[in-house]
Write a protein that holds these residues in place. Structure first.
Motif, PDB file in Angstrom:
ATOM      1  N   CYS A  79       0.865  -1.194   0.000  1.00  0.00           N
ATOM      2  CA  CYS A  79       0.000   0.000   0.000  1.00  0.00           C
ATOM      3  C   CYS A  79       0.894   1.234   0.000  1.00  0.00           C
ATOM      4  N   PRO A  80       1.468   1.598  -1.132  1.00  0.00           N
ATOM      5  CA  PRO A  80       2.465   2.678  -1.155  1.00  0.00           C
ATOM      6  C   PRO A  80       1.901   4.063  -0.863  1.00  0.00           C
ATOM      7  N   CYS A  81       0.577   4.243  -0.967  1.00  0.00           N
ATOM      8  CA  CYS A  81      -0.025   5.558  -0.727  1.00  0.00           C
ATOM      9  C   CYS A  81      -0.763   5.619   0.607  1.00  0.00           C
ATOM     10  N   LEU A  82      -0.602   4.606   1.428  1.00  0.00           N
ATOM     11  CA  LEU A  82      -1.374   4.499   2.658  1.00  0.00           C
ATOM     12  C   LEU A  82      -1.015   5.621   3.631  1.00  0.00           C
ATOM     13  N   ARG A  83      -2.043   6.351   4.096  1.00  0.00           N
ATOM     14  CA  ARG A  83      -1.851   7.427   5.073  1.00  0.00           C
ATOM     15  C   ARG A  83      -2.384   7.064   6.456  1.00  0.00           C
ATOM     16  N   VAL A  84      -3.463   6.245   6.501  1.00  0.00           N
ATOM     17  CA  VAL A  84      -4.084   5.868   7.769  1.00  0.00           C
ATOM     18  C   VAL A  84      -4.223   4.351   7.808  1.00  0.00           C
ATOM     19  N   LEU A  85      -3.738   3.734   8.894  1.00  0.00           N
ATOM     20  CA  LEU A  85      -3.834   2.283   9.061  1.00  0.00           C
ATOM     21  C   LEU A  85      -4.329   1.972  10.464  1.00  0.00           C
ATOM     22  N   LYS A  86      -5.423   1.177  10.559  1.00  0.00           N
ATOM     23  CA  LYS A  86      -5.963   0.715  11.831  1.00  0.00           C
ATOM     24  C   LYS A  86      -6.227  -0.776  11.699  1.00  0.00           C
TER      25      LYS A  86
ATOM     26  N   ILE B 209       5.963  -7.715  14.644  1.00  0.00           N
ATOM     27  CA  ILE B 209       5.141  -6.774  13.882  1.00  0.00           C
ATOM     28  C   ILE B 209       6.052  -5.684  13.351  1.00  0.00           C
ATOM     29  N   THR B 210       6.121  -5.581  12.035  1.00  0.00           N
ATOM     30  CA  THR B 210       6.983  -4.593  11.396  1.00  0.00           C
ATOM     31  C   THR B 210       6.138  -3.679  10.520  1.00  0.00           C
ATOM     32  N   VAL B 211       6.245  -2.386  10.750  1.00  0.00           N
ATOM     33  CA  VAL B 211       5.539  -1.387   9.946  1.00  0.00           C
ATOM     34  C   VAL B 211       6.572  -0.386   9.455  1.00  0.00           C
ATOM     35  N   HIS B 212       6.927  -0.501   8.191  1.00  0.00           N
ATOM     36  CA  HIS B 212       7.839   0.443   7.543  1.00  0.00           C
ATOM     37  C   HIS B 212       7.085   1.111   6.402  1.00  0.00           C
ATOM     38  N   SER B 213       6.880   2.411   6.512  1.00  0.00           N
ATOM     39  CA  SER B 213       6.107   3.118   5.495  1.00  0.00           C
ATOM     40  C   SER B 213       6.606   4.548   5.360  1.00  0.00           C
ATOM     41  N   LEU B 214       6.715   5.006   4.120  1.00  0.00           N
ATOM     42  CA  LEU B 214       7.119   6.386   3.844  1.00  0.00           C
ATOM     43  C   LEU B 214       5.930   7.328   3.767  1.00  0.00           C
ATOM     44  N   SER B 215       4.708   6.781   3.708  1.00  0.00           N
ATOM     45  CA  SER B 215       3.520   7.619   3.511  1.00  0.00           C
ATOM     46  C   SER B 215       2.608   7.671   4.729  1.00  0.00           C
ATOM     47  N   LEU B 216       2.793   6.774   5.691  1.00  0.00           N
ATOM     48  CA  LEU B 216       1.858   6.633   6.800  1.00  0.00           C
ATOM     49  C   LEU B 216       1.914   7.852   7.726  1.00  0.00           C
ATOM     50  N   GLN B 217       0.720   8.392   8.033  1.00  0.00           N
ATOM     51  CA  GLN B 217       0.610   9.537   8.922  1.00  0.00           C
ATOM     52  C   GLN B 217      -0.133   9.206  10.215  1.00  0.00           C
TER      53      GLN B 217
ATOM     54  N   ILE C 202       8.013  -5.261  18.242  1.00  0.00           N
ATOM     55  CA  ILE C 202       7.305  -4.323  17.375  1.00  0.00           C
ATOM     56  C   ILE C 202       8.324  -3.324  16.859  1.00  0.00           C
ATOM     57  N   ASN C 203       8.381  -3.182  15.545  1.00  0.00           N
ATOM     58  CA  ASN C 203       9.327  -2.266  14.915  1.00  0.00           C
ATOM     59  C   ASN C 203       8.558  -1.352  13.976  1.00  0.00           C
ATOM     60  N   ILE C 204       8.547  -0.058  14.273  1.00  0.00           N
ATOM     61  CA  ILE C 204       7.802   0.926  13.483  1.00  0.00           C
ATOM     62  C   ILE C 204       8.775   1.991  13.004  1.00  0.00           C
ATOM     63  N   THR C 205       8.856   2.156  11.700  1.00  0.00           N
ATOM     64  CA  THR C 205       9.685   3.196  11.099  1.00  0.00           C
ATOM     65  C   THR C 205       8.819   3.978  10.127  1.00  0.00           C
ATOM     66  N   THR C 206       8.456   5.184  10.507  1.00  0.00           N
ATOM     67  CA  THR C 206       7.529   5.998   9.708  1.00  0.00           C
ATOM     68  C   THR C 206       7.963   7.457   9.805  1.00  0.00           C
ATOM     69  N   PRO C 207       8.662   7.986   8.824  1.00  0.00           N
ATOM     70  CA  PRO C 207       9.256   9.326   8.943  1.00  0.00           C
ATOM     71  C   PRO C 207       8.259  10.472   9.025  1.00  0.00           C
ATOM     72  N   ILE C 208       7.018  10.306   8.518  1.00  0.00           N
ATOM     73  CA  ILE C 208       6.057  11.414   8.571  1.00  0.00           C
ATOM     74  C   ILE C 208       4.851  11.066   9.452  1.00  0.00           C
ATOM     75  N   LEU C 209       4.995  10.072  10.331  1.00  0.00           N
ATOM     76  CA  LEU C 209       3.898   9.689  11.214  1.00  0.00           C
ATOM     77  C   LEU C 209       3.607  10.811  12.213  1.00  0.00           C
ATOM     78  N   GLU C 210       2.315  11.176  12.336  1.00  0.00           N
ATOM     79  CA  GLU C 210       1.899  12.235  13.241  1.00  0.00           C
ATOM     80  C   GLU C 210       1.097  11.707  14.424  1.00  0.00           C
ATOM     81  N   GLN C 211       0.348  10.608  14.230  1.00  0.00           N
ATOM     82  CA  GLN C 211      -0.484  10.059  15.296  1.00  0.00           C
ATOM     83  C   GLN C 211      -0.215   8.563  15.426  1.00  0.00           C
ATOM     84  N   LEU C 212      -0.024   8.126  16.670  1.00  0.00           N
ATOM     85  CA  LEU C 212       0.243   6.714  16.934  1.00  0.00           C
ATOM     86  C   LEU C 212      -0.624   6.251  18.093  1.00  0.00           C
ATOM     87  N   LYS C 213      -1.325   5.136  17.887  1.00  0.00           N
ATOM     88  CA  LYS C 213      -2.126   4.523  18.949  1.00  0.00           C
ATOM     89  C   LYS C 213      -1.781   3.050  19.009  1.00  0.00           C
ATOM     90  N   LEU C 214      -1.228   2.641  20.148  1.00  0.00           N
ATOM     91  CA  LEU C 214      -0.860   1.242  20.377  1.00  0.00           C
ATOM     92  C   LEU C 214      -1.631   0.712  21.577  1.00  0.00           C
TER      93      LEU C 214
END
Length: 646
Positions: free
Chosen positions: A335-342, A352-360, A374-386
């Motif tokens: 999902c290269p354009c994904l901005r929101v994931l729940k 659990i690995t989440v690597h995304s350049l688009s996820l906000q 859990i490994n999360i790498t998201t350079p433009i992530l603004e909101q995180l809920k775990l």
């Protein structure tokens, strides 16, 4: 409220000296003297036909003018009142919009009349012949056992857009052609949609939500839609909802998968799938190549298939709540354009690995899993809920340099021993905007506070006392897992079970992360029926010399204590807080409801006597009911305490 009738209204004589309501020197009503087009613009700005109709009492010129508005809007109006109003509207080519969103009458008899009137309102709308028709029934409308109630859509010859939400009603579509219809949005129990679409030669945009259609009929309806779609029709929204009327449909894996694949062949731009099936289902997640948004709220669905490279290339928003995916990292990658994931993590997931350049925005739930990292790498992530429930040795790595809002729920599945006899049950972090306190209350100052919302991070530790031994937990390491560091507010929820808490709180406040950032401390104590009585060698007293220790809490400005009992350890703790935190400005203390009435005065006076040496601190003692326990005089008569209201 009824709409004003056309009867003559008796008017009083004009005031002397020409001082008319219009305020002009000649005493005339300047507003009523405006051209009719301008008056209609004024009424249109009200946004409500009922409000526009009320202007009929102002002057003769305004009477009945609302009925010539180009847009007629009825919001939260009973069906009977809307029908009477429409009867007074003369059809004219200028009617562009008829927007009816009915209200449900509170009285039972009135509600029955509404049910009878609602079904005939569309016929009244046909007489007016608007270009755009919007008709919404409230959620509680016409729901009763037996044969499903039906609502008929009449033949609109001039109408180019229809939006109908019939809730759970059976929607009967017209047999004749609708030559002008270009946009159609339907929600309800719909079965004959495909045949109707073939009678709409100009239709180009379709939104449809099927509610509580029997699964075999739903599958047939979705398959039949494929034919009119070949003529260039675009499905903007496809909705599938089960369980709205509490029907217990039994669906097997194969049938559920078949429904999903039939939906995917329609290539909707948005997909909403809400189910409440009783059984756990397994299915492939089919391709939705044109979808920009997919929302699935289902119970116990496991998607097994990994996706190919060309799937979900347009997807920007994906919400899979209640269902799990075997490989989260592969899904995100495709999902290269994904901005929101729940989504929920599968119980068998190890990492659990989440690597995304688009996820906000990311929301991840992992309960009762075997997850180890859990490994999360998201350079433009603004909101995180775990929301996690795992063992204390879970490895968490989050790289999100511009992260602004965090909601962190970490519950420990095993006994997590941190110090003495204390165990950490849950660690929570929340980001709150406009977190301002005034007189002990939370105030949201909104946009007036500043152009950039002020945000603070609140850390909550839920800790309990236990005699058994558990797995050793490094609390500092757990706090280091959190992707934000400036913890403005610290909340300690202590379930002490008659143990003393002061020494342990001192131990927590000595941590570097807490000393350097905490501005507000909230201490919530558990209730118990008797005073704390521990043995001298009880671990709750460690370290024994905590009263003589020095810690620097220079940033701390407010200390709040809930369920205060007034024992020696608690009184000593209040005393020490003033030496540890020299910049305290407020200290509200609420007494526990279990405290004896005869002990209230002495407990409150002990606190007030401590505060005598710190006149700059606003310190108040409250009962559990919220009543303040005031001291009648801080000087000269400090032995007398009066209980009363502020």
């Amino acid at each position: 409220m009824e709409f004003p009738s056309a009867r003559r209204i008796r008017r009083s004589a004009p005031p002397p000296d020409g001082a008319g309501s219009g305020g002009g020197p000649d005493g005339g009503d300047r507003i009523s003297a405006l051209p009719e087009d301008m008056l209609l613009q004024i009424l249109g700005r009200l946004g409500c036909s009922r409000a526009a109709a009320r202007t009929s009492v102002l002057a003769r010129r305004w009477r009945g003018l609302w009925a010539r508005l180009p847009a007629l809007t009825f919001r939260d109006v009973p069906a009977e009142a809307v029908k009477k109003a429409l009867a007074r509207v003369r059809p004219h080519p200028g009617v562009s919009v008829l927007d009816i969103r009915l209200a449900r009458s509170a009285l039972r008899e009135a509600a029955k009349r509404d049910d009878a009137q609602a079904k005939s309102l569309l016929l009244a709308a046909r007489r007016i012949s608007p270009k755009d028709v919007v008709f919404f029934l409230p959620r509680s409308y016409i729901v009763k056992p037996g044969r499903r109630v039906e609502i008929a859509v009449p033949r609109f010859l001039r109408t180019t857009s229809i939006e109908l939400d019939a809730h759970l009603l059976r929607v009967k579509l017209p047999d004749a052609e609708l030559p002008a219809l270009e946009r159609l949005s339907l929600s309800g129990n719909i079965v004959d949609l495909a045949a109707f679409l073939n009678r709409c030669p100009r239709l180009r945009l379709l939104s449809v939500t099927y509610r509580d259609l029997e699964p075999s009929l739903l599958e047939a309806a979705l398959v039949a839609l494929k034919v009119p779609l070949g003529l260039g029709l675009i499905v903007f929204l496809l909705g599938i909802e089960f369980g709205q009327s509490h029907e217990n449909y039994d669906v097997e894996d194969a049938q559920f998968a078949s429904i999903l694949h039939a939906a995917s062949r329609l290539s909707p731009r948005e997909l909403v799938f809400i189910t409440d099936f009783d059984r756990c289902l397994r299915a492939d997640l089919p391709c939705f190549p044109n979808a920009t948004s997919i929302t699935m709220t289902v119970r116990s669905v496991y998607f097994t298939r990994q996706m190919s490279n060309d799937q979900f290339s347009a997807l920007e928003r994906l919400s899979l709540m209640g269902c799990t995916v075997r490989d989260v990292s592969t899904m995100v990658y495709q999902c290269p354009c994904l901005r929101v994931l729940k989504m929920n993590a599968d119980t068998s997931t190890r990492d659990i690995t989440v690597h995304s350049l688009s996820l906000q925005e990311l929301e991840l739930v992992a309960h009762e899993t075997q997850c180890e990292g859990i490994n999360i790498t998201t350079p433009i992530l603004e909101q995180l809920k775990l929301d996690l429930c795992a063992s204390s040795d879970l490895s968490v790595s989050v790289s999100a340099p511009i992260l602004e809002k965090v909601s962190w729920r970490f519950a420990y599945s095993t006994l997590a021993y941190i110090f003495g006899l204390w165990f950490l049950q849950k660690l929570e972090v929340d980001t709150i905007e406009d977190y301002k306190y005034k007189d002990g209350e939370l105030i949201n100052e909104g946009e007036d506070a500043c152009s950039q919302p002020h945000r603070v991070h609140v850390v909550s530790l839920h800790i309990f006392a236990h005699k058994d031994m558990g797995t050793k937990l490094n609390l500092k390491r757990e706090i280091d897992k959190i992707p934000v560091t400036n913890f403005t507010v610290l909340e300690l929820h202590l379930h002490a079970k008659r143990h003393a808490i002061a020494a342990f709180v001192f131990h927590l406040l000595s941590m570097h992360q807490i000393q350097t950032t905490t501005q507000r401390l909230k201490l919530v104590l558990s209730r118990w029926p008797e005073m704390s009585k521990c043995l001298k060698k009880c671990p709750c007293n460690e370290p024994m010399n905590w009263r003589n220790q020095i810690i620097s809490l220079n940033h701390l400005e407010e200390v709040e204590i809930k369920n205060f009992r007034g024992g020696d350890h608690e009184i000593d703790f209040v005393t020490q807080m003033f030496s540890w935190a020299p910049n305290i400005k407020r200290m509200p203390i609420s007494l526990t409801s279990e405290i004896k009435p005869t002990d209230i005065g002495g407990c409150a006076m002990s606190v007030y006597n401590i505060c005598l040496g710190h006149p700059s601190v606003n310190s108040f003692v409250y009962l559990s009911s919220g009543e303040r326990v005031p001291c009648s005089s801080m000087e000269g008569d400090s032995d007398r305490v009066v209980i009363g209201h502020d």
